[in-house]
Design a protein around this motif. Structure first.
Motif, PDB file in Angstrom:
ATOM      1  N   ASN A  11      32.987 -28.605  11.274  1.00 31.70           N
ATOM      2  CA  ASN A  11      33.380 -28.169   9.936  1.00 31.70           C
ATOM      3  C   ASN A  11      32.854 -29.298   8.630  1.00 31.70           C
ATOM      4  OD1 ASN A  11      34.303 -25.823  10.338  1.00 31.70           O
ATOM      5  ND2 ASN A  11      36.331 -26.278   9.726  1.00 31.70           N
ATOM      6  N   THR A  12      32.600 -30.609   9.164  1.00 29.59           N
ATOM      7  CA  THR A  12      32.326 -31.529   8.274  1.00 29.59           C
ATOM      8  C   THR A  12      30.716 -31.519   8.021  1.00 29.59           C
ATOM      9  OG1 THR A  12      34.036 -33.123   8.911  1.00 29.59           O
ATOM     10  CG2 THR A  12      32.139 -33.927   7.758  1.00 29.59           C
ATOM     11  N   GLU A  13      30.106 -31.167   9.243  1.00 31.53           N
ATOM     12  CA  GLU A  13      28.692 -31.049   9.129  1.00 31.53           C
ATOM     13  C   GLU A  13      28.203 -29.817   8.359  1.00 31.53           C
ATOM     14  OE1 GLU A  13      29.299 -33.530  12.469  1.00 31.53           O
ATOM     15  OE2 GLU A  13      29.999 -32.033  11.692  1.00 31.53           O
TER      16      GLU A  13
ATOM     17  N   VAL B 291      25.951 -29.562   4.824  1.00 34.54           N
ATOM     18  CA  VAL B 291      24.695 -28.892   4.363  1.00 34.54           C
ATOM     19  C   VAL B 291      25.390 -27.932   3.396  1.00 34.54           C
ATOM     20  CG1 VAL B 291      23.655 -26.777   5.410  1.00 34.54           C
ATOM     21  CG2 VAL B 291      24.049 -28.973   6.929  1.00 34.54           C
ATOM     22  N   THR B 292      26.442 -27.442   3.425  1.00 34.60           N
ATOM     23  CA  THR B 292      26.902 -26.576   2.134  1.00 34.60           C
ATOM     24  C   THR B 292      26.643 -27.227   0.694  1.00 34.60           C
ATOM     25  OG1 THR B 292      28.412 -25.200   3.581  1.00 34.60           O
ATOM     26  CG2 THR B 292      28.692 -25.022   1.261  1.00 34.60           C
ATOM     27  N   THR B 293      27.153 -28.500   0.676  1.00 34.76           N
ATOM     28  CA  THR B 293      26.864 -29.129  -0.670  1.00 34.76           C
ATOM     29  C   THR B 293      25.557 -29.462  -0.748  1.00 34.76           C
ATOM     30  OG1 THR B 293      28.877 -30.427  -0.184  1.00 34.76           O
ATOM     31  CG2 THR B 293      27.763 -31.476  -1.610  1.00 34.76           C
ATOM     32  N   ALA B 294      24.528 -29.843   0.189  1.00 36.43           N
ATOM     33  CA  ALA B 294      23.283 -30.260   0.063  1.00 36.43           C
ATOM     34  C   ALA B 294      22.443 -28.840  -0.651  1.00 36.43           C
ATOM     35  CB  ALA B 294      22.866 -30.653   1.388  1.00 36.43           C
TER      36      ALA B 294
ATOM     37  N   ASN C  49      41.761 -29.155  -0.847  1.00 41.10           N
ATOM     38  CA  ASN C  49      41.288 -28.411   0.600  1.00 41.10           C
ATOM     39  C   ASN C  49      39.808 -28.196   0.392  1.00 41.10           C
ATOM     40  OD1 ASN C  49      41.809 -26.319  -1.230  1.00 41.10           O
ATOM     41  ND2 ASN C  49      42.491 -24.925   0.669  1.00 41.10           N
ATOM     42  N   SER C  50      38.843 -29.163  -0.030  1.00 42.19           N
ATOM     43  CA  SER C  50      37.499 -28.944  -0.186  1.00 42.19           C
ATOM     44  C   SER C  50      36.733 -28.575   1.094  1.00 42.19           C
ATOM     45  CB  SER C  50      36.785 -30.124  -1.003  1.00 42.19           C
ATOM     46  OG  SER C  50      36.950 -31.117  -0.265  1.00 42.19           O
ATOM     47  N   VAL C  51      37.257 -29.116   2.185  1.00 40.98           N
ATOM     48  CA  VAL C  51      36.542 -28.977   3.459  1.00 40.98           C
ATOM     49  C   VAL C  51      36.604 -27.515   3.900  1.00 40.98           C
ATOM     50  CG1 VAL C  51      36.180 -29.486   5.788  1.00 40.98           C
ATOM     51  CG2 VAL C  51      36.370 -31.292   4.252  1.00 40.98           C
ATOM     52  N   GLU C  52      37.789 -27.037   3.835  1.00 38.66           N
ATOM     53  CA  GLU C  52      37.893 -25.622   4.063  1.00 38.66           C
ATOM     54  C   GLU C  52      37.473 -24.731   3.175  1.00 38.66           C
ATOM     55  OE1 GLU C  52      40.781 -28.256   6.152  1.00 38.66           O
ATOM     56  OE2 GLU C  52      40.487 -27.956   4.169  1.00 38.66           O
ATOM     57  N   MET C  53      37.657 -25.120   1.995  1.00 40.08           N
ATOM     58  CA  MET C  53      37.053 -24.217   1.001  1.00 40.08           C
ATOM     59  C   MET C  53      35.535 -23.952   1.068  1.00 40.08           C
ATOM     60  SD  MET C  53      38.663 -22.798  -1.641  1.00 40.08           S
ATOM     61  CE  MET C  53      40.053 -23.035  -2.493  1.00 40.08           C
ATOM     62  N   LEU C  54      34.822 -25.186   1.468  1.00 38.75           N
ATOM     63  CA  LEU C  54      33.458 -25.113   1.420  1.00 38.75           C
ATOM     64  C   LEU C  54      32.627 -24.588   2.607  1.00 38.75           C
ATOM     65  CD1 LEU C  54      32.446 -28.769   0.239  1.00 38.75           C
ATOM     66  CD2 LEU C  54      31.895 -26.618  -0.775  1.00 38.75           C
ATOM     67  N   ALA C  55      33.537 -24.703   3.826  1.00 36.70           N
ATOM     68  CA  ALA C  55      33.094 -24.090   5.076  1.00 36.70           C
ATOM     69  C   ALA C  55      33.317 -22.505   5.218  1.00 36.70           C
ATOM     70  CB  ALA C  55      34.191 -24.532   6.167  1.00 36.70           C
ATOM     71  N   ALA C  56      34.442 -22.034   4.445  1.00 39.24           N
ATOM     72  CA  ALA C  56      34.516 -20.686   4.337  1.00 39.24           C
ATOM     73  C   ALA C  56      33.650 -19.865   3.408  1.00 39.24           C
ATOM     74  CB  ALA C  56      36.068 -20.306   3.690  1.00 39.24           C
ATOM     75  N   ASN C  57      33.481 -20.652   2.333  1.00 37.84           N
ATOM     76  CA  ASN C  57      32.241 -20.141   1.205  1.00 37.84           C
ATOM     77  C   ASN C  57      31.007 -20.225   1.892  1.00 37.84           C
ATOM     78  OD1 ASN C  57      31.829 -19.273  -1.536  1.00 37.84           O
ATOM     79  ND2 ASN C  57      30.627 -21.325  -1.554  1.00 37.84           N
ATOM     80  N   ALA C  58      30.448 -21.226   2.896  1.00 36.48           N
ATOM     81  CA  ALA C  58      29.179 -21.182   3.399  1.00 36.48           C
ATOM     82  C   ALA C  58      29.076 -19.653   4.264  1.00 36.48           C
ATOM     83  CB  ALA C  58      29.138 -22.495   4.198  1.00 36.48           C
TER      84      ALA C  58
ATOM     85  N   ILE D 101      40.915 -18.188   3.508  1.00 36.30           N
ATOM     86  CA  ILE D 101      40.061 -18.354   2.477  1.00 36.30           C
ATOM     87  C   ILE D 101      39.039 -17.420   2.692  1.00 36.30           C
ATOM     88  CG2 ILE D 101      38.463 -19.865   1.350  1.00 36.30           C
ATOM     89  CD1 ILE D 101      40.673 -22.370   2.157  1.00 36.30           C
ATOM     90  N   ALA D 102      38.355 -17.390   3.903  1.00 35.70           N
ATOM     91  CA  ALA D 102      37.411 -16.697   3.988  1.00 35.70           C
ATOM     92  C   ALA D 102      37.687 -15.117   3.813  1.00 35.70           C
ATOM     93  CB  ALA D 102      36.878 -16.785   5.486  1.00 35.70           C
ATOM     94  N   THR D 103      38.866 -14.710   4.049  1.00 34.34           N
ATOM     95  CA  THR D 103      39.154 -13.078   3.890  1.00 34.34           C
ATOM     96  C   THR D 103      39.282 -12.867   2.501  1.00 34.34           C
ATOM     97  OG1 THR D 103      40.428 -13.240   6.155  1.00 34.34           O
ATOM     98  CG2 THR D 103      41.069 -11.530   4.340  1.00 34.34           C
ATOM     99  N   ALA D 104      39.843 -13.718   1.692  1.00 35.74           N
ATOM    100  CA  ALA D 104      40.181 -13.433   0.418  1.00 35.74           C
ATOM    101  C   ALA D 104      38.624 -13.488  -0.421  1.00 35.74           C
ATOM    102  CB  ALA D 104      40.936 -14.678  -0.331  1.00 35.74           C
TER     103      ALA D 104
END
Length: 465
Positions: free
Chosen positions: A45-47, A51-54, A270-279, A363-366
């Protein structure tokens, strides 16, 4: 409803023949993003968050590419209606030169200052260090992608959308294969992780560029006139800048606004979970929207060609209304299908496949439910702004209608719910969809005025010989 969208026999067959290759092209392009996300997600999830941020500044580059494409499409579709190949060559030449210069400047910034750029986008410095090598190479790739995208836009305006579908299909195969080899170190290749994904994309973009150049040298449809391409003249430059600059500025500002939504998620607790779900959900949502983007592109070609042929305002309005109504009907059907996939496919299969569990899956479901329900609204606004209004040269109003709801409604509400009130994800997800809700009445009003219909090929000066 069938009466409202009724047209002459063969019209919708022609529309689908024009739009489906564009749909497939977009499907291929967006599938590549999903494949990239899937492969990188296997690293953790960190990687994936890195990449999502990049990809935030990369999305800005993509928006500029789309802006140049759209600016060219306004001119090329109307010139195609007049069968003026020399002016098409000039327009392609101007768009290529302007676009590649802009892409090169931005690529240089991303190459020399990748960590500094990424530090602006997240509150976690480790993500910046991890994603910097990816950002450096991805920026360079879009210099090559700019020309291939411009040339693809010209072919699409000349009613040859199949070229782009085949081109990006080949590019996706190259990119996916190299991703597998370089991310995971297969078949004797080094295991490069995130950097391997960037190298794969760069190689694929270079291949796109080479294919476009070779095809342009032999194409009989547009018959590129290279003296006009390399010396398009000041009149064409002025005309391109007049219509393309507002579009490029529009797409750049829209891309920046969309990127800021990701930045907002990157600053939550909870930015890591947010970014992973949004990706994951961002890529899935784009896959469902490809049909809407295809209809929008086909609308731009058909309406622009009708104006270039000199059809009356009544004829152009009747055509535009039928296309928009068909788009809404199609978007509604698509929304129902997409919503059904959440319990049947996303939750049991896709989320675990991308390692989204617990809070990330919630988060991804919402995000999925709100985005899929809004598909008909997105479909209408896409066709109204990028299809109808821009094809008539109404670029200033198009920009206002595209950016106003995003910057004045969507971004403030999302930031309020996510960063100030820190509400449940469902309120944040709903706020992210307020942009398309606000656009609908504004677009409908502007189209009814008929003030957007104009022939952009008419020059005050004689075309240069």
């Amino acid at each position: 409803m069938s009466v409202l969208i009724r047209r002459e026999p063969g019209f919708y067959r022609r529309l689908l023949r024009l739009s489906m290759p564009i749909v497939l092209q977009n499907l291929i392009t967006f599938s590549l993003g999903l494949i990239d996300t899937f492969m990188v997600s296997q690293l953790g999830n960190t990687e994936m968050a890195a990449v999502t941020t990049a990809n935030v500044p990369v999305f800005l580059l993509i928006s500029i590419v789309f802006g140049v494409q759209s600016g060219l499409g306004i001119l090329a579709s109307q010139y195609w209606g007049k069968k003026d190949m020399r002016s098409i060559s000039r327009a392609v030449g101007v768009a290529s030169m302007v676009g590649m210069i802009v892409a090169a400047v931005l690529a240089a910034v991303l190459f020399f200052f990748p960590v500094q750029v990424m530090d602006l986008l997240s509150n976690k410095h480790e993500l910046s260090v991890l994603g910097a090598p990816y950002l450096q190479l991805i920026g360079i790739s879009y210099i090559f992608n700019m020309f291939s995208s411009v040339y693809t836009s010209a072919q699409r305006s000349a009613e040859n959308p199949g070229f782009g579908m085949k081109l990006f299909g080949i590019s996706t195969l190259i990119n996916t294969g190299l991703n597998y080899l370089l991310i995971f170190g297969k078949l004797g290749f080094p295991q490069l992780g995130i950097r391997g994904a960037a190298i794969a994309t760069l190689c694929a973009r270079i291949c796109e560029f080479i294919i476009c150049v070779l095809y342009a040298l032999r194409d009989k449809r547009i018959q590129m006139q290279w003296d006009a391409f390399f010396c398009p003249g000041w009149d064409m430059l002025r005309r391109f800048l007049k219509y393309a600059t507002p579009v490029i500025a529009n797409e750049t500002a829209w891309g920046l606004g969309n990127s800021l939504l990701t930045v907002v998620l990157g600053y939550t607790d909870n930015s890591v979970e947010m970014l992973a779900a949004n990706a994951v959900m961002g890529n899935l949502n784009r896959l469902f929207l490809v049909f809407c983007f295809g209809l929008g592109a086909a609308t731009a070609v058909l309406v622009g060609k009708a104006i270039g042929e000199g059809q009356s305002q009544d004829e152009v309005m009747h055509l535009s209304r039928a296309l928009l109504r068909f788009t809404v009907v199609s978007g509604t059907v698509l929304a129902v299908v997409a919503l059904l996939t959440i319990p049947l496919l996303c939750q049991p299969v896709i989320f675990p496949l991308f390692k989204l569990y617990g809070q990330s899956a919630h988060i991804a479901t919402a995000l999925a439910a709100t985005a899929f329900a809004a598909i008909p609204l997105h479909a209408y606004s896409i066709s109204a702004i990028t299809g109808v209004l821009r094809s008539g040269g109404d670029v200033v109003w198009s920009a206002a209608l595209d950016l106003g709801p995003q910057w004045l409604v969507c971004l403030p509400l999302t930031a309020l719910f996510a960063l100030v009130l820190k509400t449940d994800i469902w309120f944040i997800a709903l706020a992210m969809q307020t942009e398309c809700i606000a656009k609908i009445p504004l677009c409908a009003y502007r189209i009814r005025t008929r003030k957007w219909i104009s022939d952009v090929t008419v020059s005050r000066r004689r075309e240069e010989l």
